[in-house]
Design a protein around this motif. Structure first.
Motif, PDB file in Angstrom:
ATOM      1  N   LEU A 248      27.834  37.477  29.506  1.00  0.00           N
ATOM      2  CA  LEU A 248      27.524  36.198  30.141  1.00  0.00           C
ATOM      3  C   LEU A 248      28.766  35.486  30.661  1.00  0.00           C
ATOM      4  O   LEU A 248      28.666  34.381  31.181  1.00  0.00           O
ATOM      5  CB  LEU A 248      26.792  35.285  29.149  1.00  0.00           C
ATOM      6  CG  LEU A 248      25.454  35.823  28.615  1.00  0.00           C
ATOM      7  CD1 LEU A 248      24.856  34.829  27.634  1.00  0.00           C
ATOM      8  CD2 LEU A 248      24.484  36.105  29.751  1.00  0.00           C
ATOM      9  N   LYS A 249      29.921  36.107  30.508  1.00  0.00           N
ATOM     10  CA  LYS A 249      31.161  35.475  30.952  1.00  0.00           C
ATOM     11  C   LYS A 249      31.791  36.253  32.107  1.00  0.00           C
ATOM     12  O   LYS A 249      31.513  37.431  32.313  1.00  0.00           O
ATOM     13  CB  LYS A 249      32.153  35.409  29.782  1.00  0.00           C
ATOM     14  CG  LYS A 249      31.720  34.516  28.629  1.00  0.00           C
ATOM     15  CD  LYS A 249      31.759  33.053  29.029  1.00  0.00           C
ATOM     16  CE  LYS A 249      31.318  32.136  27.904  1.00  0.00           C
ATOM     17  NZ  LYS A 249      32.261  32.081  26.809  1.00  0.00           N
ATOM     18  N   ARG A 250      32.667  35.575  32.843  1.00  0.00           N
ATOM     19  CA  ARG A 250      33.340  36.220  33.964  1.00  0.00           C
ATOM     20  C   ARG A 250      34.261  37.346  33.508  1.00  0.00           C
ATOM     21  O   ARG A 250      34.631  38.211  34.297  1.00  0.00           O
ATOM     22  CB  ARG A 250      34.145  35.184  34.755  1.00  0.00           C
ATOM     23  CG  ARG A 250      33.286  34.205  35.542  1.00  0.00           C
ATOM     24  CD  ARG A 250      34.134  33.199  36.271  1.00  0.00           C
ATOM     25  NE  ARG A 250      34.877  32.359  35.346  1.00  0.00           N
ATOM     26  CZ  ARG A 250      35.769  31.455  35.732  1.00  0.00           C
ATOM     27  NH1 ARG A 250      36.040  31.282  37.014  1.00  0.00           N
ATOM     28  NH2 ARG A 250      36.408  30.718  34.835  1.00  0.00           N
ATOM     29  N   THR A 251      34.604  37.328  32.224  1.00  0.00           N
ATOM     30  CA  THR A 251      35.494  38.361  31.686  1.00  0.00           C
ATOM     31  C   THR A 251      34.743  39.650  31.341  1.00  0.00           C
ATOM     32  O   THR A 251      35.345  40.576  30.800  1.00  0.00           O
ATOM     33  CB  THR A 251      36.202  37.846  30.421  1.00  0.00           C
ATOM     34  OG1 THR A 251      35.201  37.420  29.472  1.00  0.00           O
ATOM     35  CG2 THR A 251      37.118  36.678  30.740  1.00  0.00           C
ATOM     36  N   MET A 252      33.451  39.710  31.660  1.00  0.00           N
ATOM     37  CA  MET A 252      32.649  40.877  31.297  1.00  0.00           C
ATOM     38  C   MET A 252      33.265  42.175  31.822  1.00  0.00           C
ATOM     39  O   MET A 252      33.333  43.180  31.109  1.00  0.00           O
ATOM     40  CB  MET A 252      31.225  40.739  31.832  1.00  0.00           C
ATOM     41  CG  MET A 252      30.343  41.947  31.551  1.00  0.00           C
ATOM     42  SD  MET A 252      28.719  41.845  32.349  1.00  0.00           S
ATOM     43  CE  MET A 252      29.169  42.057  34.083  1.00  0.00           C
ATOM     44  N   ILE A 253      33.717  42.180  33.077  1.00  0.00           N
ATOM     45  CA  ILE A 253      34.277  43.391  33.670  1.00  0.00           C
ATOM     46  C   ILE A 253      35.526  43.829  32.915  1.00  0.00           C
ATOM     47  O   ILE A 253      35.749  45.029  32.677  1.00  0.00           O
ATOM     48  CB  ILE A 253      34.604  43.168  35.163  1.00  0.00           C
ATOM     49  CG1 ILE A 253      33.325  42.812  35.926  1.00  0.00           C
ATOM     50  CG2 ILE A 253      35.251  44.409  35.761  1.00  0.00           C
ATOM     51  CD1 ILE A 253      32.242  43.865  35.851  1.00  0.00           C
ATOM     52  N   ILE A 254      36.343  42.855  32.496  1.00  0.00           N
ATOM     53  CA  ILE A 254      37.536  43.174  31.708  1.00  0.00           C
ATOM     54  C   ILE A 254      37.139  43.788  30.382  1.00  0.00           C
ATOM     55  O   ILE A 254      37.722  44.787  29.934  1.00  0.00           O
ATOM     56  CB  ILE A 254      38.394  41.909  31.486  1.00  0.00           C
ATOM     57  CG1 ILE A 254      38.838  41.324  32.817  1.00  0.00           C
ATOM     58  CG2 ILE A 254      39.596  42.229  30.605  1.00  0.00           C
ATOM     59  CD1 ILE A 254      39.564  39.993  32.688  1.00  0.00           C
ATOM     60  N   ASP A 255      36.129  43.204  29.737  1.00  0.00           N
ATOM     61  CA  ASP A 255      35.645  43.744  28.458  1.00  0.00           C
ATOM     62  C   ASP A 255      35.152  45.179  28.630  1.00  0.00           C
ATOM     63  O   ASP A 255      35.470  46.063  27.811  1.00  0.00           O
ATOM     64  CB  ASP A 255      34.506  42.876  27.916  1.00  0.00           C
ATOM     65  CG  ASP A 255      34.970  41.508  27.431  1.00  0.00           C
ATOM     66  OD1 ASP A 255      36.177  41.349  27.182  1.00  0.00           O
ATOM     67  OD2 ASP A 255      34.121  40.606  27.314  1.00  0.00           O
ATOM     68  N   ILE A 256      34.372  45.410  29.654  1.00  0.00           N
ATOM     69  CA  ILE A 256      33.819  46.747  29.879  1.00  0.00           C
ATOM     70  C   ILE A 256      34.934  47.756  30.132  1.00  0.00           C
ATOM     71  O   ILE A 256      34.876  48.903  29.669  1.00  0.00           O
ATOM     72  CB  ILE A 256      32.809  46.725  31.037  1.00  0.00           C
ATOM     73  CG1 ILE A 256      31.560  45.939  30.620  1.00  0.00           C
ATOM     74  CG2 ILE A 256      32.425  48.151  31.462  1.00  0.00           C
ATOM     75  CD1 ILE A 256      30.558  45.723  31.727  1.00  0.00           C
ATOM     76  N   ARG A 257      35.976  47.329  30.845  1.00  0.00           N
ATOM     77  CA  ARG A 257      37.121  48.201  31.083  1.00  0.00           C
ATOM     78  C   ARG A 257      37.764  48.614  29.753  1.00  0.00           C
ATOM     79  O   ARG A 257      38.187  49.756  29.574  1.00  0.00           O
ATOM     80  CB  ARG A 257      38.133  47.481  31.967  1.00  0.00           C
ATOM     81  CG  ARG A 257      38.733  48.369  33.028  1.00  0.00           C
ATOM     82  CD  ARG A 257      39.445  47.618  34.116  1.00  0.00           C
ATOM     83  NE  ARG A 257      40.210  46.472  33.693  1.00  0.00           N
ATOM     84  CZ  ARG A 257      40.257  45.333  34.358  1.00  0.00           C
ATOM     85  NH1 ARG A 257      39.544  45.164  35.457  1.00  0.00           N
ATOM     86  NH2 ARG A 257      41.001  44.333  33.941  1.00  0.00           N
TER      87      ARG A 257
END
Length: 218
Positions: free
Chosen positions: A57-66
């Motif tokens: 739910l956060k904009r950092t989702m892509i970073i987390d997935i990486r």
């Protein structure tokens, strides 16, 4: 309510209120960097470091997935270096005796635990074998209906405990591991989890669920 259940709930609270007290966990400090969010709590005389997992739910989702992908392919994730930096800054002021995390946070907790020999209690992590020591001080809770957990089962570390499914899974799940079963609401009570029995698991995952009664409400 037992210790493991409280820690599981604390990890869930990180997603909505990382800067607040939770039950008898007194909030002390929070650190954020490159998608990483980690909070220090004090419970009695013990300092606990809790690490948030992937936040869709956060904009950092892509970073987390990486970072998730890096762990899956046995590479140290960027957030593990951020966490190491934070730990080195606080370890004298807040002598951490327990690390905990859920999902990506659980994997990061295991990596930090392996480096520093601190007890870790983690939930539904991506397997970190090869990235940290397979240490008995790590208690690793998972759900066999969670595809993230089962897809890296051979690379899970520590003492592996299997949580019983929730009522929702018992009546609505097809007993096939899925992405939906990685959700907090689909996990059961870790205080009544059972040790993973590989001899049963090799026969058939559904038989394992039936034999150990993991499919029943805990």
């Amino acid at each position: 309510m037992g210790r493991y259940r409280d820690l599981k709930d604390l990890n869930n609270a990180l997603y909505t209120s990382p800067n607040q007290d939770f039950k008898d966990f007194k909030w002390v400090d929070t650190y954020e960097s490159k998608g990483l969010l980690a909070s220090v709590y004090k419970q009695g005389d013990e300092f606990i470091l809790a690490i948030k997992g992937t936040d869709v739910l956060k904009r950092t989702m892509i970073i987390d997935i990486r970072n998730d992908i890096a762990i899956y392919y046995k590479h140290l994730p960027e957030q593990s270096f951020c966490l190491e930096t934070y730990y080195s800054k606080i370890k004298d002021k807040y002598p951490i005796s327990l690390i905990t995390g859920y999902s990506l946070g659980g994997s990061l907790a295991q990596i930090l635990s392996g480096r520093h020999g601190i007890e870790a209690i983690t939930f539904c992590s991506v397997g970190t074998k090869g990235l940290c020591k397979d240490d008995s001080r790590i208690t690793n809770f998972g759900n066999l209906l969670d595809i993230f957990y089962t897809s890296s089962l051979a690379r899970q570390v520590g003492k592996i405990m299997i949580m019983r499914a929730t009522l929702e899974q018992q009546y609505y799940s097809t007993k096939i591991p899925s992405f939906n079963n990685h959700m907090y609401s689909r996990y059961g009570n870790p205080d009544i989890a059972v040790p993973l029995d590989y001899s049963k698991l090799k026969r058939n995952i559904n038989h394992y669920l039936q034999d150990s009664m993991i499919h029943r409400l805990g």
